[in-house]
Design a protein around this motif. Structure first.
Motif, PDB file in Angstrom:
ATOM      1  N   SER A 145     -16.806  -3.742 -12.507  1.00 51.28           N
ATOM      2  CA  SER A 145     -15.543  -3.593 -11.770  1.00 51.28           C
ATOM      3  C   SER A 145     -14.710  -4.857 -11.928  1.00 51.28           C
ATOM      4  N   TYR A 170     -16.706  -0.857  -4.471  1.00 50.17           N
ATOM      5  CA  TYR A 170     -16.225  -0.941  -5.844  1.00 50.17           C
ATOM      6  C   TYR A 170     -16.976   0.037  -6.748  1.00 50.17           C
ATOM      7  N   THR A 191     -13.220   0.425 -12.705  1.00 51.71           N
ATOM      8  CA  THR A 191     -12.069   0.503 -11.803  1.00 51.71           C
ATOM      9  C   THR A 191     -11.549  -0.901 -11.499  1.00 51.71           C
ATOM     10  N   TYR A 196      -9.362  -3.285  -8.866  1.00 49.71           N
ATOM     11  CA  TYR A 196      -8.915  -3.387  -7.482  1.00 49.71           C
ATOM     12  C   TYR A 196      -7.954  -4.576  -7.399  1.00 49.71           C
ATOM     13  N   ILE A 255      -5.664   0.567  -6.306  1.00 52.44           N
ATOM     14  CA  ILE A 255      -6.917   0.936  -6.974  1.00 52.44           C
ATOM     15  C   ILE A 255      -6.549   1.806  -8.158  1.00 52.44           C
ATOM     16  N   GLU A 256      -6.978   1.408  -9.336  1.00 55.96           N
ATOM     17  CA  GLU A 256      -6.585   2.134 -10.533  1.00 55.96           C
ATOM     18  C   GLU A 256      -7.655   2.025 -11.610  1.00 55.96           C
ATOM     19  N   GLU A 257      -7.553   2.892 -12.589  1.00 58.74           N
ATOM     20  CA  GLU A 257      -8.471   2.817 -13.730  1.00 58.74           C
ATOM     21  C   GLU A 257      -8.302   1.470 -14.420  1.00 58.74           C
ATOM     22  N   TRP A 258      -9.422   0.875 -14.801  1.00 54.42           N
ATOM     23  CA  TRP A 258      -9.387  -0.414 -15.488  1.00 54.42           C
ATOM     24  C   TRP A 258      -8.998  -0.175 -16.945  1.00 54.42           C
TER      25      TRP A 258
END
Length: 229
Positions: free
Chosen positions: A65, A156, A160, A162, A183-186
């Motif tokens: 994460s 977490y 993803t 943060y 919060i979103e896709e990495w």
């Protein structure tokens, strides 16, 4: 009909004893670029490959994460002053170890908690890579003689990002507030300042490349100290 499956991972290590439980720990001090990027464990898989002349594209996924931190100025300090100011930012109470299943990239979080120093892209943007975890963490910023603290419960997930935006009010002793959370896709292309890794592998060992592309299976292929034989 020769079929092969390929598993790739980074950072690379030799002498892996257990593919299902590869021990890995992120750096506690990620302030240097090398330590930050080498804490990012990524894996890729390609199964049931037939011999082919074209390169095999591997899509890498993040097993861990990412925490992104943005500092904004409040009252008492300008954005330029905040960016130029000498400051220390740490994240306390973060689990930093665990194990990775190299076959599918799944991370199993360990129990060792530590303080992480994130990487600074500039004076206002920071990032750290951590294990997926449920815990309470504390953001701590030292700005001159003042200390600003913010604690929060986190949950977490792998792959993803943060993103926390903190506003600093230097006229208030408790003047750090969380002004936004995302919060979103990495995605590596989301931040143009970040480096990315190619998803195309170049095989430098010609014998191994020939083995992957050939139509008949070599027998007794093995890795020795000088390459594949």
């Amino acid at each position: 009909d020769v079929r092969l499956s390929v598993w790739a991972y980074y950072p690379y290590a030799t002498n892996v004893e257990n593919l299902a439980e590869y021990p890995f720990a992120v750096a506690t001090d990620q302030s240097e670029a090398a330590d930050y990027y080498n804490s990012d464990f990524i894996t890729a898989q390609a199964a049931n490959l037939a011999p082919q002349a074209e390169a095999v594209n591997l899509t890498f996924n993040h097993s861990l994460s990412k925490i992104a931190i943005i500092l904004k100025n409040g009252t008492g300090i300008s954005s330029e002053e905040l960016a130029r100011a000498t400051k220390s930012l740490t994240i306390d109470g973060v689990v930093v170890d665990g194990a990775i299943d190299l076959a599918d990239g799944t991370a199993t979080t360990g129990t060792t908690e530590a303080t992480i120093t994130p990487y600074a892209f500039d004076g206002l943007n920071y990032a750290a890579i951590v294990y997926p975890q449920q815990s309470e963490i504390t953001f701590r910023i030292e700005l001159g003689d003042d200390v600003y603290i913010y604690s929060t419960e986190v949950d977490y997930a792998a792959g993803t990002q943060y993103k926390y935006t903190f506003t600093i009010d230097t006229r208030n002793p408790q003047g750090m507030t969380l002004s936004a959370t995302e919060i979103e896709e990495w995605r590596d292309d989301a931040n143009p300042t970040e480096k990315t890794l190619s998803d195309i592998i170049t095989f430098t060992d010609p014998k191994f490349k020939e083995y992957l592309l050939q139509e008949t299976l070599y027998t007794g292929i093995e890795l020795d100290g000088g390459g594949y034989t």
